[in-house]
Design an enzyme around this catalytic site. Structure first.
Site, PDB file in Angstrom:
ATOM      1  N   HIS A 195       0.920  -1.012   0.096  1.00 56.24           N
ATOM      2  CA  HIS A 195       0.046  -0.197   0.399  1.00 56.24           C
ATOM      3  C   HIS A 195       0.734   0.915   0.154  1.00 56.24           C
ATOM      4  CE1 HIS A 195       1.051  -0.004   4.243  1.00 56.24           C
ATOM      5  NE2 HIS A 195       0.869   1.135   4.657  1.00 56.24           N
ATOM      6  N   ASP A 201       0.584  -7.274   1.650  1.00 54.86           N
ATOM      7  CA  ASP A 201       1.038  -6.018   1.251  1.00 54.86           C
ATOM      8  C   ASP A 201       2.102  -5.905   1.754  1.00 54.86           C
ATOM      9  OD1 ASP A 201       0.192  -3.569   1.884  1.00 54.86           O
ATOM     10  OD2 ASP A 201      -0.102  -3.802   3.594  1.00 54.86           O
ATOM     11  N   SER A 222       4.868   2.354   8.714  1.00 56.65           N
ATOM     12  CA  SER A 222       4.442   0.581   7.170  1.00 56.65           C
ATOM     13  C   SER A 222       5.291   0.816   6.495  1.00 56.65           C
ATOM     14  CB  SER A 222       3.252   1.736   6.120  1.00 56.65           C
ATOM     15  OG  SER A 222       2.045   0.982   7.019  1.00 56.65           O
TER      16      SER A 222
END
Length: 413
Positions: free
Chosen positions: A143, A173, A252
């Site tokens: 993402h 992911d 992230s």
């Protein structure tokens, strides 16, 4: 005679009074001398104290003359000391070891086709895990780079280089990038997430809110947490590490590190926001993809750029979600409470070739009994592979059937 002077002091006077004592004058003289000495000593101390302080003989600082301090300080004098502490611990050693390999990943998107201008639309983190010849390889979250027209990587020394996206997998992911290796000096070491214990130290390194190289520290709260994730209309339960080290937007793709400075997880604020609460108000709960889960995905993305996942080629709904009046039309035996109801079969799909039809209720695949849709998806994506032939048991019009099905393939990117 020889023992007395001529004045004969010991003789009493004619009036019979006692002779005067001489000791009082001596004691007064000693007191006066002591008092004068004390005053002189205090004056000398006040004169020479700043000199002794500057030479380091006194254990405190003495300042003379006017100062800008508030006059209240004269009522409450304090000792000013210059203290310098060089702290070295196992945590600082771990951070020093891996932090140069944690970089910022910048998502750039083109405003329109004609102006060739790119705008920064997001920033995350990445981990340099390999250097081979002219290239270095970085793992980050899918993402973080999703929808990017270009991707830039900002290194630990703030130099920026353009990165090529080699592959992405939305289901886990994860994404793998490639950059030139000329300025790469530090490579992160992968550890083992299966060896982690609850309560051991966990260190999160990344770029939360764009603050490069930020470090937060906590513990491993759980080594085997499962939370639901959804992507591309597919749901499954992802196995993740839970930590109380702060993981915020920008973290992230960053590293979750053990006390030895080894990467044991890949942080994901997307999973954290999914698993904590709908409004994101829960604190002290962060999640990371276990490195043992990520390793095979990273290797495959680096080699082929995609992950082939098994596919049935059907649309299904959890039996528990079917209203009672509609479930009665399936004519299931009374003991059948769990399964997947086939609502559509894609033409030419593996399910179509195996004879499955809308209205069938799948209860078992291989030797795995199906409990729910999300549990079935998790099993299929973690235990089965594309091209594998499996045995499926299902009910049709109340009767149990079985069929062989060769799983197809699809990618999540």
């Amino acid at each position: 005679m020889g023992f007395y002077d001529e004045d004969h002091p010991n003789e009493r006077p004619d009036n019979g009074s006692r002779p005067a004592r001489r000791g009082g004058r001596g004691r007064g003289a000693w007191f006066l001398a002591g008092f004068i000495g004390a005053v002189v000593g205090m004056v000398c101390f006040l004169i020479f104290a700043p000199v002794l302080s500057d030479l380091g003989i006194l254990p405190y600082s003495v300042t003379t003359g006017s100062t800008d301090q508030n006059t209240t300080n004269t009522l409450n004098p304090s000792i000013n000391r210059d203290v310098r502490v060089n702290v070295t611990s196992r945590i600082t050693d771990a951070v020093d070891k891996v932090s140069p390999a944690v970089v910022a990943v910048i998502n750039l998107q083109q405003a329109n086709f004609f102006d060739n201008q790119y705008t920064e639309t997001g920033i995350g983190s990445g981990i340099i895990y390999k250097r081979a010849g002219p290239y270095a390889y970085i793992v980050t979250n899918n993402h973080v780079v999703s929808g990017a027209s270009r991707v830039e990587v900002r290194l630990n020394d703030n130099d920026k280089v353009e990165a090529k996206v080699l592959g992405k997998d939305a289901l886990y992911d994860l994404a793998v990038l490639r950059i030139p290796s000329s300025n790469i000096k530090t490579i992160a070491e992968f550890g083992s997430s299966s060896a982690l214990k609850r309560g051991e130290t966990a260190i999160a390194i990344g770029n939360p809110l764009g603050f490069s190289g930020s470090v937060t520290e906590g513990i491993i709260s759980s080594t085997n947490r499962t939370i639901p994730v959804e992507t591309n209309s597919t749901s499954m339960e992802a196995q993740v590490l839970q930590t109380d080290a702060a993981i915020n937007p920008g973290n992230s793709g960053g590293a979750l590190v053990n006390i030895a400075g080894q990467v044991v997880g890949i942080n994901s604020s997307k999973i954290a926001s999914t698993g904590s609460s709908s409004d994101g108000s829960v604190e002290g709960i962060g999640f990371a993809i276990p490195i043992d889960t990520a390793k095979p995905v990273i290797s495959q993305l680096e080699k082929t750029g995609k992950i082939q996942r098994p596919m049935l080629g059907i649309s299904i709904v959890d039996l528990s979600l079917v209203p009672a009046d509609e479930a009665s039309q399936l004519q299931l035996p009374g003991n059948v409470k769990q399964g997947l109801v086939v609502t559509d079969v894609q033409t030419g799909s593996p399910a179509s070739r195996s004879g499955l039809e809308p209205g069938d209720v799948i209860t078992q695949i291989e030797n795995h009994k199906i409990k729910s849709y999300i549990e079935f998806s998790t099993y299929m994506y973690t235990h089965l592979h594309a091209g594998q032939t499996v045995n499926i048991k299902y009910y049709r019009a109340g009767r149990l059937h079985s069929t062989q099905l060769k799983l197809g393939s699809k990618t999540f990117s």
